[in-house]
Design an enzyme around this catalytic site. Structure first.
Site, PDB file in Angstrom:
ATOM      1  CE1 TYR A  18      -3.854   2.372   0.713  1.00 39.09           C
ATOM      2  CE2 TYR A  18      -2.237   3.449   2.113  1.00 39.09           C
ATOM      3  CZ  TYR A  18      -3.449   3.466   1.449  1.00 39.09           C
ATOM      4  OH  TYR A  18      -4.258   4.583   1.511  1.00 39.09           O
ATOM      5  CG  HIS A  22      -0.771   5.788  -1.324  1.00 38.49           C
ATOM      6  ND1 HIS A  22      -1.301   4.523  -1.269  1.00 38.49           N
ATOM      7  CD2 HIS A  22      -1.812   6.640  -1.490  1.00 38.49           C
ATOM      8  CE1 HIS A  22      -2.610   4.613  -1.386  1.00 38.49           C
ATOM      9  NE2 HIS A  22      -2.944   5.884  -1.522  1.00 38.49           N
ATOM     10  CD1 TRP A  75      -7.284   5.655  -6.020  1.00 36.50           C
ATOM     11  CD2 TRP A  75      -5.354   5.224  -7.050  1.00 36.50           C
ATOM     12  NE1 TRP A  75      -6.286   5.702  -5.069  1.00 36.50           N
ATOM     13  CE2 TRP A  75      -5.088   5.430  -5.685  1.00 36.50           C
ATOM     14  CE3 TRP A  75      -4.280   4.939  -7.896  1.00 36.50           C
ATOM     15  CZ2 TRP A  75      -3.807   5.363  -5.145  1.00 36.50           C
ATOM     16  CZ3 TRP A  75      -3.005   4.874  -7.359  1.00 36.50           C
ATOM     17  CH2 TRP A  75      -2.779   5.085  -6.003  1.00 36.50           C
TER      18      TRP A  75
END
Length: 109
Positions: A18, A22, A75
């Site tokens: 994750y 990002h 997304w």
């Protein structure tokens, strides 16, 4: 402008992946978020818990606009492999905002 906090939870074992996702969010996603009135979005992580701070014109309107956007949809579909769920709050904006308790600058103004 509105600031609100959100809480979501990661699927076990996806924490590092994750964060890698990002490290560089798609520039076209940032563009559509800005067009929807989202000025900034920060995320903090503690274990599997994610805490988001969103600064926007109108969160519910932004979410409604983004729900029809193909870039945001792509997304969201992509990130669903990492995010277990967003916390629900029937009193919050869009049913997701955490209940605001206190802000130092608001007290000292």
């Amino acid at each position: 402008m509105t600031r609100l906090a959100l809480h979501s939870r990661l699927i076990p074992g996806t924490e590092e992946a994750y964060e890698l996702e990002h490290a560089r969010v798609w520039p076209e996603l940032i563009t559509v978020m800005n067009q929807a009135g989202i000025h900034d979005w920060s995320i903090w992580r503690s274990g599997r818990d994610l805490f988001h701070l969103v600064e926007c014109d109108d969160y519910e309107a932004a979410v409604a606009q983004l729900s029809n956007d193909p870039i945001d949809r792509r997304w969201q579909d992509h990130m669903s492999q990492f995010v277990e769920s967003f916390a629900k709050n029937p009193d919050g904006a869009g049913g997701q905002a955490l209940r605001h308790v206190w802000t130092m600058s608001e007290q000292t103004s």
